[in-house]
Scaffold this motif. Sequence first.
Motif, PDB file in Angstrom:
ATOM      1  N   PHE A 146    -124.227 -93.451   0.773  1.00  0.00           N
ATOM      2  CA  PHE A 146    -123.598 -93.036   2.026  1.00  0.00           C
ATOM      3  C   PHE A 146    -124.578 -92.235   2.883  1.00  0.00           C
ATOM      4  O   PHE A 146    -124.682 -92.446   4.093  1.00  0.00           O
ATOM      5  CB  PHE A 146    -122.356 -92.186   1.748  1.00  0.00           C
ATOM      6  N   ASP A 147    -125.279 -91.304   2.261  1.00  0.00           N
ATOM      7  CA  ASP A 147    -126.235 -90.470   2.996  1.00  0.00           C
ATOM      8  C   ASP A 147    -127.344 -91.323   3.608  1.00  0.00           C
ATOM      9  O   ASP A 147    -127.798 -91.073   4.731  1.00  0.00           O
ATOM     10  CB  ASP A 147    -126.844 -89.415   2.070  1.00  0.00           C
TER      11      ASP A 147
ATOM     12  N   GLU B  85    -125.895 -93.104   6.642  1.00  0.00           N
ATOM     13  CA  GLU B  85    -125.764 -92.136   7.742  1.00  0.00           C
ATOM     14  C   GLU B  85    -127.105 -91.888   8.417  1.00  0.00           C
ATOM     15  O   GLU B  85    -127.211 -91.864   9.650  1.00  0.00           O
ATOM     16  CB  GLU B  85    -125.209 -90.810   7.208  1.00  0.00           C
TER      17      GLU B  85
ATOM     18  N   SER C  16    -119.453 -90.038  13.142  1.00  0.00           N
ATOM     19  CA  SER C  16    -120.195 -91.248  12.788  1.00  0.00           C
ATOM     20  C   SER C  16    -119.244 -92.209  12.102  1.00  0.00           C
ATOM     21  O   SER C  16    -118.098 -91.841  11.784  1.00  0.00           O
ATOM     22  CB  SER C  16    -121.363 -90.892  11.862  1.00  0.00           C
TER      23      SER C  16
ATOM     24  N   LEU D 275    -119.033 -93.018   9.168  1.00  0.00           N
ATOM     25  CA  LEU D 275    -118.684 -92.566   7.825  1.00  0.00           C
ATOM     26  C   LEU D 275    -118.163 -91.132   7.803  1.00  0.00           C
ATOM     27  O   LEU D 275    -118.056 -90.531   6.743  1.00  0.00           O
ATOM     28  CB  LEU D 275    -119.906 -92.682   6.901  1.00  0.00           C
ATOM     29  N   SER D 276    -117.824 -90.610   8.977  1.00  0.00           N
ATOM     30  CA  SER D 276    -117.327 -89.235   9.035  1.00  0.00           C
ATOM     31  C   SER D 276    -116.013 -89.099   8.279  1.00  0.00           C
ATOM     32  O   SER D 276    -115.156 -89.979   8.342  1.00  0.00           O
ATOM     33  CB  SER D 276    -117.097 -88.803  10.491  1.00  0.00           C
TER      34      SER D 276
ATOM     35  N   SER E 184    -111.933 -92.116   4.474  1.00  0.00           N
ATOM     36  CA  SER E 184    -112.368 -90.712   4.458  1.00  0.00           C
ATOM     37  C   SER E 184    -111.656 -89.928   3.364  1.00  0.00           C
ATOM     38  O   SER E 184    -112.228 -89.009   2.771  1.00  0.00           O
ATOM     39  CB  SER E 184    -112.124 -90.071   5.823  1.00  0.00           C
TER      40      SER E 184
ATOM     41  N   LYS F 197    -113.558 -90.489   0.276  1.00  0.00           N
ATOM     42  CA  LYS F 197    -114.787 -89.688   0.235  1.00  0.00           C
ATOM     43  C   LYS F 197    -114.491 -88.256  -0.191  1.00  0.00           C
ATOM     44  O   LYS F 197    -115.219 -87.674  -0.998  1.00  0.00           O
ATOM     45  CB  LYS F 197    -115.461 -89.686   1.615  1.00  0.00           C
TER      46      LYS F 197
END
Length: 295
Positions: free
Chosen positions: A36-37, A40, A98, A100-101, A283, A286
């Motif tokens: 994920f990072d 991003e 973003s 993936l926020s 989310s 996550k």
Amino acid sequence: MKKLLLLSFFLVPLFAFSQENEQMTLEQKEILKKKFDSIEASFNYKYGKITLQNGIAELNVPEGYKYLGPKQSAFVLSDLWGNPPSECLGLLFPKNMSPLSEDFTYAVEITYSDEGYISDEDAKDLDYDDLLDEMQQDTKVGNEERKKLGYESIFLIGWASEPYYDAETKKLHWAKELSFEGYDKNTLNYNIRVLGKEGYLNLNVIGDIDVLPTVKKDVDYILSSVSFTEGNTYADFNPEYDKVAAYGIGGLIAGKVLAKAGFFALILKFWKVIAIAVVGAFSIFKKKIFGSKEA
């Protein structure tokens, strides 16, 4: 909805994540977090003036927003959110958000349709209540076909914001409130159309109905941020050379163009709505795996 949610995780083939097996080892969680990072960090957002559709239009990224280009937007829409592949000119995101926020709310998808010059002669005579009734009936008929193909029903609740056409700027906007079978929160589909001599720009704001006040507050900024360049404006239309669309403002709002492509086109049109709405559930996943930022 759950089937679509699983599509969001195909990026991580290291382990078979399923609805029945949500337990992950610390090592697997770390691998997923790094993935994920990495995603991003790969996004290259832009600000200022953006050229659209080979120069026929321009976007001045509105205050409080950031722009993601066509290639990365296609990745977000198809690979990350699980939509069918489609041509996209970019995505606008609120500046602090973003794809993936954890607190993702909405995005603005920008596309271009070359259906031809849209006559606005019918705009002043439209009855939006009658048009809504017609659209609701069309949606019911579409649901019959969706069911046959194994998809959930869609219900058009009503106008979240009644259509408004500015005859001077040739810009049109309206919003629909939609309900999807199996999803407990209604969805906002805010539509913005900017008319040109050979087609129109689409700016579609999609998110949960809760974001309507924010979108309505920003809609004037979004409307003023995009325009056709000289030679491509609505006023540049030449009936001797330029194609004329088979529908007017009413057909544009009602989506009558979809009828020519059949009901499957209707399914694909609304798939984006579902996929973006499901990011809210994404989310939650996550937070469950990694914990909240405040933790």
